[in-house]
Design an enzyme around this catalytic site. Sequence first.
Site, short mmCIF file in Angstrom:
data_model
loop_
_atom_site.label_atom_id
_atom_site.label_comp_id
_atom_site.label_asym_id
_atom_site.label_seq_id
_atom_site.Cartn_x
_atom_site.Cartn_y
_atom_site.Cartn_z
N SER A 63 0.79 -1.24 0.00
CA SER A 63 0.00 0.00 0.00
C SER A 63 0.82 1.27 0.00
CB SER A 63 -0.91 0.04 1.22
OG SER A 63 -2.13 -0.57 0.93
N LYS A 66 0.66 3.49 -2.98
CA LYS A 66 -0.49 4.37 -3.27
C LYS A 66 -0.10 5.85 -3.23
CE LYS A 66 -3.72 1.01 -1.26
NZ LYS A 66 -4.43 0.63 -0.04
N TYR A 189 -2.68 -2.11 -10.63
CA TYR A 189 -2.71 -1.96 -9.17
C TYR A 189 -1.96 -3.11 -8.48
CZ TYR A 189 -4.41 -2.03 -4.38
OH TYR A 189 -4.47 -2.09 -3.01
N TYR A 241 -4.24 3.81 7.62
CA TYR A 241 -5.51 3.06 7.70
C TYR A 241 -6.43 3.73 8.73
CZ TYR A 241 -2.36 -0.41 5.60
OH TYR A 241 -1.44 -1.05 4.82
N VAL A 259 0.89 -3.70 4.03
CA VAL A 259 0.71 -4.99 4.71
C VAL A 259 1.94 -5.90 4.70
CG1 VAL A 259 -1.81 -5.28 4.62
CG2 VAL A 259 -0.42 -5.97 2.68
#
Length: 318
Positions: A63, A66, A189, A241, A259
Amino acid sequence: MAQVQAFLEQLHHEFKGISAGKLASYIPELARADPDWFGISMVTLDGRTFEVGDIAQKFTIQSISKVFVYGMALEDYGREKLLKKVGVEPTGDPFNSLIRLDEDSKRPDNPMINAGAIATTGLITGHHPAERLNRMLTMFQNYVGNEVFVDVSTFISERSTGHRNRAMAHLMLNFGMIDQPIEEALDLYFQQCSVLVTCHDLAVMAATLANQGINPVTGQRAVGAEHVRDILSVMYTCGMYNFAGEWAFRVGIPAKSGVSGGILAVVPNQAGIAVFSPLLDHHGNSVRGLRVFEALAQEYGFHLFDLSLGRCKFTSRD
Ligand code: GLN
């Protein structure tokens, strides 16, 4: 104030015994990580590096990608146009939440949750999938300062098990939030999440954002200075998060976790910092990583409101 290298070594020693947390296992490749891996790396804007532990171990960026793809979309579209497609509102929900797709606004809440990230990736320009992937890899390379590669087995692992991400993309297509071909956006992605980095690489990437978009090691620009504030804003409000609010309160450094166990944090005008340790808490954040950043923020006054109130105690000369 403690000397930087000695302090990082002390934190590594103090926290390496923590065995709380779990490896991410919903992506089969991630479950193969060694729970003992633990690295801390700091790259300052004057080009100094302080690091300890497993700083050269390769792992997939997940992540954390991103942040950088959002920067790319800002460059491709411009702020106002991108805002119409992907919002900047924190959700307080887990990163893989399906329920927060807001049908009324026709856009996912923010680019740090999976839905918003998939929508953002779907906007990356290029004539065909290979061109989009190459543009993305070049972008990552400019931040890292070296060639980067996609870990093919993680990519395949994500593609064959990513039903939830696929469901999100289908829902967004149904609501008119994204356009076809969604399989291409999903593949890109999964590829961006499977880019291999080290803890040291992440610190250089963070230092690049701390340095208004210029990699302090290579001197190469990775993103337009005019986009850095927007990138850091979404990191600050949405990067950790559904722990983002508490992180902003306790640590106060714009950051992003993934993660696979990485956390990348940007201390504007000072340094980029990364921690890698794959045992995660229930939010999906690295357990040892959280401890390290709390201690660093406390020791050096790195919280944004310490920095802006002149209470930063950091000098890399120590
Ligand atoms: N590839 C992962 C996913 O899409 C990334 C999630 C993460 O790091 N939080 O589920």
